[in-house]
Design a protein around this motif. Structure first.
Motif, PDB file in Angstrom:
ATOM      1  N   GLY A  45       0.806  -1.213   0.000  1.00 57.30           N
ATOM      2  CA  GLY A  45       0.000   0.000   0.000  1.00 57.30           C
ATOM      3  C   GLY A  45       0.836   1.259   0.000  1.00 57.30           C
ATOM      4  N   ILE A  46       1.947   1.249   0.721  1.00 56.12           N
ATOM      5  CA  ILE A  46       2.854   2.403   0.751  1.00 56.12           C
ATOM      6  C   ILE A  46       3.368   2.702  -0.655  1.00 56.12           C
ATOM      7  CG2 ILE A  46       5.174   3.095   1.487  1.00 56.12           C
ATOM      8  CD1 ILE A  46       4.500   1.747   4.214  1.00 56.12           C
ATOM      9  N   THR A  47       3.797   1.669  -1.351  1.00 60.78           N
ATOM     10  CA  THR A  47       4.303   1.868  -2.712  1.00 60.78           C
ATOM     11  C   THR A  47       3.223   2.424  -3.622  1.00 60.78           C
ATOM     12  OG1 THR A  47       6.009   0.177  -2.529  1.00 60.78           O
ATOM     13  CG2 THR A  47       5.207   0.672  -4.744  1.00 60.78           C
ATOM     14  N   LEU A  48       2.031   1.838  -3.571  1.00 61.31           N
ATOM     15  CA  LEU A  48       0.945   2.303  -4.437  1.00 61.31           C
ATOM     16  C   LEU A  48       0.522   3.724  -4.089  1.00 61.31           C
ATOM     17  CD1 LEU A  48      -1.156  -0.980  -4.620  1.00 61.31           C
ATOM     18  CD2 LEU A  48       0.169   0.069  -6.469  1.00 61.31           C
ATOM     19  N   ASP A  49       0.507   4.052  -2.797  1.00 59.34           N
ATOM     20  CA  ASP A  49       0.193   5.429  -2.392  1.00 59.34           C
ATOM     21  C   ASP A  49       1.186   6.414  -2.999  1.00 59.34           C
ATOM     22  OD1 ASP A  49      -1.943   4.612  -0.856  1.00 59.34           O
ATOM     23  OD2 ASP A  49      -1.017   5.081   1.074  1.00 59.34           O
ATOM     24  N   LEU A  50       2.462   6.122  -2.845  1.00 57.99           N
ATOM     25  CA  LEU A  50       3.494   7.050  -3.302  1.00 57.99           C
ATOM     26  C   LEU A  50       3.516   7.148  -4.818  1.00 57.99           C
ATOM     27  CD1 LEU A  50       6.301   6.126  -0.759  1.00 57.99           C
ATOM     28  CD2 LEU A  50       4.992   8.248  -0.816  1.00 57.99           C
ATOM     29  N   ALA A  52       0.928   6.800  -6.700  1.00 59.22           N
ATOM     30  CA  ALA A  52      -0.245   7.606  -7.046  1.00 59.22           C
ATOM     31  C   ALA A  52       0.011   9.087  -6.795  1.00 59.22           C
ATOM     32  CB  ALA A  52      -1.455   7.138  -6.228  1.00 59.22           C
ATOM     33  N   MET A  53       0.690   9.417  -5.702  1.00 57.34           N
ATOM     34  CA  MET A  53       1.044  10.813  -5.439  1.00 57.34           C
ATOM     35  C   MET A  53       1.917  11.367  -6.554  1.00 57.34           C
ATOM     36  SD  MET A  53       2.038  10.824  -1.400  1.00 57.34           S
ATOM     37  CE  MET A  53       1.154   9.811  -0.217  1.00 57.34           C
ATOM     38  N   LYS A  54       2.931  10.605  -6.936  1.00 57.16           N
ATOM     39  CA  LYS A  54       3.848  11.070  -7.974  1.00 57.16           C
ATOM     40  C   LYS A  54       3.107  11.326  -9.279  1.00 57.16           C
ATOM     41  CE  LYS A  54       7.845  11.768 -10.035  1.00 57.16           C
ATOM     42  NZ  LYS A  54       8.726  12.906  -9.709  1.00 57.16           N
ATOM     43  N   ILE A 483     -10.676  15.693   4.324  1.00 54.40           N
ATOM     44  CA  ILE A 483     -11.390  15.713   3.055  1.00 54.40           C
ATOM     45  C   ILE A 483     -11.250  14.401   2.287  1.00 54.40           C
ATOM     46  CG2 ILE A 483     -11.166  18.206   2.838  1.00 54.40           C
ATOM     47  CD1 ILE A 483      -9.082  17.622   0.589  1.00 54.40           C
ATOM     48  N   HIS A 484     -10.583  13.415   2.867  1.00 51.33           N
ATOM     49  CA  HIS A 484     -10.511  12.088   2.245  1.00 51.33           C
ATOM     50  C   HIS A 484      -9.943  12.133   0.836  1.00 51.33           C
ATOM     51  CE1 HIS A 484     -12.738  10.617   5.695  1.00 51.33           C
ATOM     52  NE2 HIS A 484     -13.668  11.526   5.463  1.00 51.33           N
ATOM     53  N   LEU A 485      -8.766  12.711   0.748  1.00 56.91           N
ATOM     54  CA  LEU A 485      -8.002  12.616  -0.479  1.00 56.91           C
ATOM     55  C   LEU A 485      -7.443  11.197  -0.564  1.00 56.91           C
ATOM     56  CD1 LEU A 485      -7.162  14.714  -2.649  1.00 56.91           C
ATOM     57  CD2 LEU A 485      -5.006  14.932  -1.430  1.00 56.91           C
ATOM     58  N   GLY A 486      -6.949  10.810  -1.715  1.00 56.95           N
ATOM     59  CA  GLY A 486      -6.284   9.527  -1.803  1.00 56.95           C
ATOM     60  C   GLY A 486      -6.626   8.785  -3.071  1.00 56.95           C
ATOM     61  N   ARG A 487      -5.878   7.732  -3.344  1.00 53.58           N
ATOM     62  CA  ARG A 487      -6.010   7.031  -4.618  1.00 53.58           C
ATOM     63  C   ARG A 487      -7.313   6.265  -4.739  1.00 53.58           C
ATOM     64  NH1 ARG A 487      -3.876   1.594  -3.737  1.00 53.58           N
ATOM     65  NH2 ARG A 487      -2.877   1.479  -1.686  1.00 53.58           N
ATOM     66  N   TYR A 488      -8.053   6.079  -3.647  1.00 55.37           N
ATOM     67  CA  TYR A 488      -9.360   5.431  -3.728  1.00 55.37           C
ATOM     68  C   TYR A 488     -10.505   6.434  -3.800  1.00 55.37           C
ATOM     69  CZ  TYR A 488      -7.227   0.873  -2.672  1.00 55.37           C
ATOM     70  OH  TYR A 488      -6.481  -0.278  -2.722  1.00 55.37           O
ATOM     71  N   LYS A 496      -6.314  15.215 -10.803  1.00 56.08           N
ATOM     72  CA  LYS A 496      -4.963  15.699 -11.101  1.00 56.08           C
ATOM     73  C   LYS A 496      -5.012  17.121 -11.653  1.00 56.08           C
ATOM     74  CE  LYS A 496      -0.821  14.614 -13.795  1.00 56.08           C
ATOM     75  NZ  LYS A 496      -0.150  13.636 -14.702  1.00 56.08           N
ATOM     76  N   ALA A 497      -6.120  17.469 -12.321  1.00 61.18           N
ATOM     77  CA  ALA A 497      -6.241  18.831 -12.858  1.00 61.18           C
ATOM     78  C   ALA A 497      -6.238  19.858 -11.730  1.00 61.18           C
ATOM     79  CB  ALA A 497      -7.520  18.951 -13.685  1.00 61.18           C
ATOM     80  N   TRP A 498      -6.853  19.525 -10.616  1.00 61.58           N
ATOM     81  CA  TRP A 498      -6.842  20.428  -9.450  1.00 61.58           C
ATOM     82  C   TRP A 498      -5.438  20.515  -8.859  1.00 61.58           C
ATOM     83  CZ3 TRP A 498      -7.440  18.807  -3.900  1.00 61.58           C
ATOM     84  CH2 TRP A 498      -7.492  19.913  -3.050  1.00 61.58           C
ATOM     85  N   PHE A 499      -4.754  19.369  -8.738  1.00 68.42           N
ATOM     86  CA  PHE A 499      -3.385  19.397  -8.228  1.00 68.42           C
ATOM     87  C   PHE A 499      -2.487  20.242  -9.125  1.00 68.42           C
ATOM     88  CE2 PHE A 499      -4.610  14.914  -6.837  1.00 68.42           C
ATOM     89  CZ  PHE A 499      -5.077  15.345  -5.615  1.00 68.42           C
TER      90      PHE A 499
END
Length: 817
Positions: A45-50, A52-54, A483-488, A496-499
């Motif tokens: 999960g850590i890998t997938l989170d990071l 997704a952030m990237k 605000i429950h951000l996250g890959r799910y 991503k447009a907002w980011f």
């Protein structure tokens, strides 16, 4: 430059403003607060989170390692498959090292909070003598005029924490409560013995120091003058304030914030652990920063060196004045108030000189920067910001509007010090708004207000570490906050447009230097049509002026803009679209004047960087003509895996929640809208736009198979000139809503999870009491009509209001006239 000076340094991020605006550098990306919930974390999960952030354009994450759930106090979800993962123990450090290694691989910055929980600085390694202290006392009343022999008892205190938020989940009780702090029973040190008349306001010569007359067991012999006397035995013990909200086995006492020795001990203990486990991954990318969150540890009244520090700073001995802490008035009302001010000032001084002045040098010694949220504690914020590599403030979204904490003290001081970065714990949200309804358009004006307030790095609250597979969405939750951000998140991919919008804004708002609104070059923005609420901020990049102007109101209109600048051409840069254009203006009385059209919640950068160009007058607002109305006869494809129909026809653009079909009414996720349309006069148009009208909540547009981009905020339009053709065109619009409706829909079905109410006063929702057996065994869930899985339930009431969803239109192809 030496390594030490490089740590925490914030170099100028851009040289060419236009180039940076179109292709922002990695260093100016938004960040997230990455919540690790108790033992429920995983390497996968850590890998997938990071990753997704990237991919989304996020530049870094701050690890907060919390309890399993927040009620809002520290809560427990039973039956964790990995109970051995406890914050700041070896199995947890394996996870941190993995995160740091993945950040190094992906080019991300990792920040680590200095203790378990988010409050505040301590742990199991902090012993009572190094913990926060308070003055306590016992008292006896005697009649004088004779020799007195008595025994003064040591003061006894309630063994529960004397803290701002003392409640935690206690495993042995199976519920929330206030834990016993053994240090409040076992640790005690004497300060002084003071006698004074039992009534009235005694003069200084009636306040008698008997400390030297007390024996080791409290025995006292005193030839007491005539009168009724009260004898105080003053001592100190730990307040018992605990870090939180943390796992039970990770909890410990807060270190003494007024002791350099205690703060050093705590910081060095953690920093040595960091060095031992991830030392070779320190740096950026990798683990870069040692972090202190905002302060909620309470107000201590003592530290072992308080007497000597008070005398050195205030010039007199505090010992005779100690009875004032026991609510006595001494000498006079004025003298008592003077001591109270002096005592408070000494506490503020010690917090400044011990708690704030100590960590940075230690962090730098280990190769880390020191960053914190330095507000709302027993200190003067304006005095402590200078001890940080950069400061963070905090803002909430109370009632859906920008609600900052101590923003002026943090922001103004950081600007005065020339700190390039002013970060913010961003968009923190309470339960009535945190219930899976946040989306980029709703967040935009709140973030814009923060930008205009001086913030230029968002640390979005929050992104929860997701240890489980994507079939368990929306997944692990922090509890009632955020605000429950996250890959799910339903809108994560188009979001991503907002980011990117935040990234563009932060790039220009980190460039150059802040210019005070009192400066002669400040902007004057006067609405002339519509109910606009305009805010702005100004920076100077060499000789180039950067203004960010934002309409915070949910209304459109026109503003007359005046900038006290001579001979420079105004350019309007749109950070949503990434476009730049000159604007027609005139020079008058030392100012550049022009009109600007604002949609609801719209924002622009106004840039002055090149000589003024004479321009013909232009329309104040764009004028459009409609070439095609596309508001009827759409083919929709929902995702059956999330309960929707694979194909359905909408004659009109209906709100999904208004439909009779349960699989549409309660649907959350993405829906593909498709149809064909004809453009007979396209060649005559100067530029063509697709106007989506109203979208709930974010849309991605494809025309003739070409992806044109994401539409996520007003004016809800996108340039389609490059994709349309004369004659027939095929349009697809992918629309995502929020999770709330599917979660409410699932509440219509039988429960297959056991829920426990959170705090009964705050009423923020229900948390998962234990991970269910069917989940742990990877079996089909018993409640066949349920689709979602999450650890926090805002919608125990199955009749909770649904969130309007879908493409609502009207949808039109328009051309600039």
């Amino acid at each position: 430059m030496s390594e030490r000076r490089a740590i925490g340094e914030m170099p100028e991020p851009v040289s060419d403003l236009a180039k940076a605006f179109m292709a922002p550098p990695d260093s100016t990306r938004p960040y997230v607060l990455w919540m690790w919930m108790g033992s429920n974390i995983s390497k996968e999960g850590i890998t997938l989170d990071l990753e997704a952030m990237k991919e989304a354009g996020i530049g870094g994450a701050t690890i907060f390692s919390l309890a399993d759930t927040l009620t809002p106090w520290a809560g427990v979800i039973q039956k964790s498959p990995t109970p051995e993962i406890v914050t700041y123990t070896e199995p947890w450090w394996v996870m941190v090292r993995h995160a740091a290694s993945e950040c190094r691989r992906l080019g991300l910055e990792l920040i680590l909070h200095n203790c378990a929980g988010y409050e505040s600085s301590g742990g199991p390694w902090v012993t009572p003598e190094l913990a926060m202290q308070e003055v306590i006392w016992s008292e006896v009343h005697i009649e004088g005029g004779r020799p007195v022999a008595t025994t003064l008892a040591r003061a006894e205190v309630d063994p529960h924490p004397h803290a701002q938020f003392p409640v935690v989940y206690i495993p042995s009780l199976g519920k929330d409560g206030m834990p016993i702090v053994e240090g409040r029973r076992s640790y005690y040190r004497d300060i002084a013995v003071i006698a004074l008349p039992s009534s009235g306001i005694p003069a200084m010569d009636k306040i008698i120091d008997l400390t030297s007359k007390m024996g080791p067991n409290g025995e006292l012999s005193w030839d007491a003058p005539a009168g009724d006397w009260t004898i105080y035995r003053f001592g100190h013990t730990t307040t018992g304030a605990m870090i939180q909200p943390a796992q039970w086995d990770a909890m410990g006492m807060e270190c003494d914030k007024m002791s350099v020795e205690a703060v050093t001990f705590h910081c060095r203990h953690v920093l040595e652990d960091i060095k031992r486990h991830v030392g070779d991954l320190i740096g950026n990318p990798g683990l870069s920063t040692f972090y202190f969150d905002s302060y909620e540890a309470g107000d201590p009244t003592w530290t072992p060196k308080m007497r000597e520090e008070f005398k050195a700073r205030r010039g007199y001995d505090l010992l005779p004045y100690l009875p004032i802490l026991a609510k006595r008035t001494l000498v006079s009302e004025a003298e008592t108030e003077r001591f109270q001010r002096d005592f408070k000032r000494t506490v503020m001084d010690l917090y400044r000189d011990c708690y704030w002045a100590t960590p940075r040098a230690l962090a730098h010694e280990y190769g880390l920067a020191f960053v914190a949220e330095p507000y709302e504690g027993p200190w003067d914020t304006r005095e402590v910001v200078k001890y940080l590599d950069h400061a963070n403030m905090e803002f909430w979204t109370h009632k859906g509007v920008y609600s900052p904490s101590s923003n002026r003290e943090v922001n103004d001081t950081a600007h005065d010090l020339g700190q390039r970065i002013v970060g913010a714990e961003a968009f923190t949200t309470s339960p009535e708004l945190a219930n899976w309804q946040a989306h980029p358009a709703w967040l935009k004006p709140i973030g814009d207000a923060a930008f205009c307030d001086g913030v230029n790095r968002m640390n979005i609250h929050h992104f929860v570490q997701q240890p489980w597979g994507s079939e368990y969405r929306p997944g692990n939750a922090m509890g009632q906050w955020g605000i429950h951000l996250g890959r799910y998140q339903t809108w994560w991919k188009p979001g991503k447009a907002w980011f990117t919008y935040l990234w563009r804004c932060q790039t220009l708002l980190q460039a150059g230097a802040f210019v005070s609104p009192l400066d002669k070059t400040s902007a004057r923005l006067v609405p002339t049509a519509g109910e606009l609420d305009l805010k702005s901020i100004h920076r100077l990049h060499g000789r180039q002026h950067i203004y960010f102007v934002a309409n915070i109101a949910d209304a459109n209109g026109i503003a007359e803009c005046a900038f006290s600048i001579t001979g420079l051409q105004p350019e309007v840069w749109d950070p949503v679209l990434g476009t730049m254009r000159d604007v027609a203006s005139k020079q008058e009385d030392g100012s550049i004047l022009f009109s600007l059209d604002f949609a609801s919640h719209q924002s622009y950068f106004i840039i002055f960087r090149k000589p003024l160009t004479p321009a013909k007058p232009a329309p104040v607002a764009s004028v459009f003509v409609t070439l095609a109305d596309l508001s009827h006869s759409w083919h929709l494809s929902f995702d059956p895996a999330w309960g929707g129909p694979s194909a359905v026809e909408f004659e009109s653009l209906d709100d999904w929640t208004s439909r009779p079909e349960r699989e549409i009414k309660y649907y959350s996720g993405t829906v593909l809208y498709r149809k064909a349309f004809t453009l007979p006069q396209m060649a005559k148009a100067k530029k063509l736009w697709l106007d989506l009208g109203t979208v709930k909540h974010i849309a991605t547009v494809f025309i003739n198979g070409k992806e044109l981009g994401v539409v996520w905020t007003a004016p809800w339009q996108i340039d389609i000139t490059s994709a349309v053709v004369s004659g027939e065109n095929k349009i697809e619009i992918s629309v995502a809503n929020v999770w709330a409706n599917r979660l409410i829909g699932d509440e219509q079905e039988p429960a297959d999870v056991t829920w426990q109410a959170g705090d009964p006063v705050l009423q923020g929702g229900y948390y998962m009491k234990e991970l269910p057996d069917w989940f742990l065994k990877n079996e089909p869930r018993p409640s066949k009509g349920r689709y979602t899985f999450t650890t926090w339930n805002y919608f125990h009431d199955k009749n909770s209001p649904l969130q309007q969803s879908g493409l609502l239109g009207p949808v039109k192809v328009i051309a600039e006239a």
